[in-house]
Design an enzyme around this catalytic site. Sequence first.
Site, short mmCIF file in Angstrom:
data_model
loop_
_atom_site.label_atom_id
_atom_site.label_comp_id
_atom_site.label_asym_id
_atom_site.label_seq_id
_atom_site.Cartn_x
_atom_site.Cartn_y
_atom_site.Cartn_z
N ASN A 107 0.57 3.32 -3.31
CA ASN A 107 1.07 4.64 -2.95
C ASN A 107 2.26 4.53 -2.02
OD1 ASN A 107 0.63 6.05 -0.08
ND2 ASN A 107 -0.97 4.49 -0.29
N GLY A 110 4.19 8.88 1.76
CA GLY A 110 5.12 9.21 2.85
C GLY A 110 4.65 10.36 3.72
N PHE A 111 3.35 10.36 4.05
CA PHE A 111 2.79 11.37 4.96
C PHE A 111 3.09 12.80 4.49
CE2 PHE A 111 2.91 8.57 9.11
CZ PHE A 111 1.86 7.81 8.63
N SER A 169 1.41 2.78 8.40
CA SER A 169 1.81 3.18 7.05
C SER A 169 3.14 2.51 6.70
CB SER A 169 1.98 4.69 6.96
OG SER A 169 2.67 4.99 5.76
N ASN A 171 5.11 3.57 4.48
CA ASN A 171 5.92 4.53 3.73
C ASN A 171 6.76 5.46 4.60
OD1 ASN A 171 4.93 3.53 1.22
ND2 ASN A 171 3.01 4.57 1.69
N THR A 172 6.72 5.27 5.90
CA THR A 172 7.65 5.96 6.80
C THR A 172 8.52 4.87 7.40
OG1 THR A 172 6.10 7.75 7.26
CG2 THR A 172 7.84 7.39 8.88
N LYS A 205 -4.86 2.13 14.22
CA LYS A 205 -4.94 1.59 12.86
C LYS A 205 -3.76 0.67 12.59
CE LYS A 205 -5.72 2.87 8.06
NZ LYS A 205 -6.09 3.98 7.18
N ASN A 233 -4.67 -0.96 7.20
CA ASN A 233 -3.98 -0.07 6.26
C ASN A 233 -3.66 -0.84 4.96
OD1 ASN A 233 -2.35 2.19 5.35
ND2 ASN A 233 -2.16 2.73 7.51
C1 FMN Z 1 -3.20 7.27 -1.82
C2 FMN Z 1 -3.44 6.71 -0.46
C3 FMN Z 1 -3.00 7.42 0.65
C4 FMN Z 1 -3.22 6.93 1.93
N1 FMN Z 1 -2.82 7.66 3.01
C5 FMN Z 1 -3.10 7.22 4.27
C6 FMN Z 1 -2.74 8.00 5.40
O1 FMN Z 1 -2.21 9.10 5.29
N2 FMN Z 1 -3.01 7.48 6.62
C7 FMN Z 1 -3.63 6.28 6.81
O2 FMN Z 1 -3.89 5.88 7.94
N3 FMN Z 1 -4.01 5.54 5.74
C8 FMN Z 1 -3.75 5.97 4.49
N4 FMN Z 1 -4.14 5.21 3.41
C9 FMN Z 1 -4.77 3.90 3.63
C10 FMN Z 1 -6.29 3.94 3.56
O3 FMN Z 1 -6.81 4.76 4.58
C11 FMN Z 1 -6.89 2.52 3.67
O4 FMN Z 1 -6.59 2.00 4.96
C12 FMN Z 1 -6.36 1.56 2.62
O5 FMN Z 1 -6.18 2.22 1.39
C13 FMN Z 1 -7.29 0.37 2.39
O6 FMN Z 1 -8.57 0.77 1.95
P1 FMN Z 1 -9.01 0.80 0.39
O7 FMN Z 1 -8.66 -0.55 -0.19
O8 FMN Z 1 -10.48 1.08 0.42
O9 FMN Z 1 -8.24 1.89 -0.23
C14 FMN Z 1 -3.90 5.69 2.11
C15 FMN Z 1 -4.35 4.99 0.98
C16 FMN Z 1 -4.13 5.47 -0.28
C17 FMN Z 1 -4.62 4.69 -1.47
#
Ligand code: FMN
Length: 343
Positions: A107, A110-111, A169, A171-172, A205, A233
């Site tokens: 993904n 981008g917040f 993140s 993406n920022t 995080k 993350n």
């Molecule tokens: C589509 C998507 C959007 C995400 N958005 C955020 C976010 O807004 N803020 C954040 O701290 N982590 C975000 N994450 C990261 C997840 O919280 C997590 O840390 C990461 O995906 C690893 O866990 P997983 O392998 O179980 O997905 C996002 C992950 C995905 C897949």
Amino acid sequence: MLYPLIRPFVFRLDAEPAHRLSLAALKLMPAGAPPKMDPILATQVAGLTFPNPVGLAAGYDKDGEVPAQMLALGFGFAEVGTLTPLPQPGNPRPRLFRLVEDRAVINRMGFNNGGQEAAMPRLAAVQGRGIIGINIGANKDAVDRIADYATGVARMAPLASYLTVNISSPNTPGLRALQDEAALTELLAAVRAALPEGGPPVFLKVAPDLEPADIEAIARLSLGQVDALIVSNTTISRPALASRFGGEAGGLSGAPLKGLAQQRMRDFAKATAGKIPLIGAGGIASAEDAYARIRAGASLIQIYSALVYEGPGLAQRINTGLAQLLRRDGFAHVADAVGVDLR
Ligand SMILES: Cc1cc2nc3c(=O)[nH]c(=O)nc-3n(C[C@H](O)[C@H](O)[C@H](O)COP(=O)(O)O)c2cc1C
């Protein structure tokens, strides 16, 4: 139980419309009381009592629309966000990709979110339903990023069981530079100063893409300033991937992140030496994965990507399996298994 039947239809949709559909379906669900939990799973972290250690990771429910529904599905806690002070649209689409062959997601959202103020009444309405964390970030166009975190802390503290300061993140642009020693020192001081008296615990995080010196510095600076670290993350690294979307820019999550996130859990467990609780995220898709992360040092775990592949019953399946694994190995409480593989 129905998810294997529904999944082919969901997967025919692009990833982002499918995500929105799942949120819409959950909103229709009456958010009843959470299911009864096996007491072996209850645990205390940062002064909070969690009914079980399996949480929803940030990013699924960015705007805090369905936290009570997620708790009703058996999650021990739900983290909403990332919420930024002002609403923002995020990156152009497409920005979310299912890597089916890899059981992964990329993904570069981008917040995208409706902003903190718009989420406040929704979050006020679910107070007392369970542990709901609020993950905060900075707007892309913010002149002073640290001031955005201070705003988020002050605004969201009254509504949060805990706050997560998300500086990881990918993406920022430039956001992850806040993990550097000088910037992190300043950020954490600003966060503490903005936290109201008697405010909730603050979690930080971090990214999985860190060098040993970064890990040591983050652990040292977090002592006394942060109540738990979320590790981790998504990754900007690209292990060998089979899917045609493997070359997309953004953060990779799901199965290919598991090994790296497990290693970072071990690294942070060593660097923090039990002084700061750790929360494991990255590629957890089963009770065995959750148990391994706990044995490597995680007091709690979070999942997101595996929900796409395993469906909404996953939290309960992990809880049931985890309780069995703990009993098999003679543990009385989940907390007794935390970090046992490091000793
Ligand atoms: C589509 C998507 C959007 C995400 N958005 C955020 C976010 O807004 N803020 C954040 O701290 N982590 C975000 N994450 C990261 C997840 O919280 C997590 O840390 C990461 O995906 C690893 O866990 P997983 O392998 O179980 O997905 C996002 C992950 C995905 C897949």
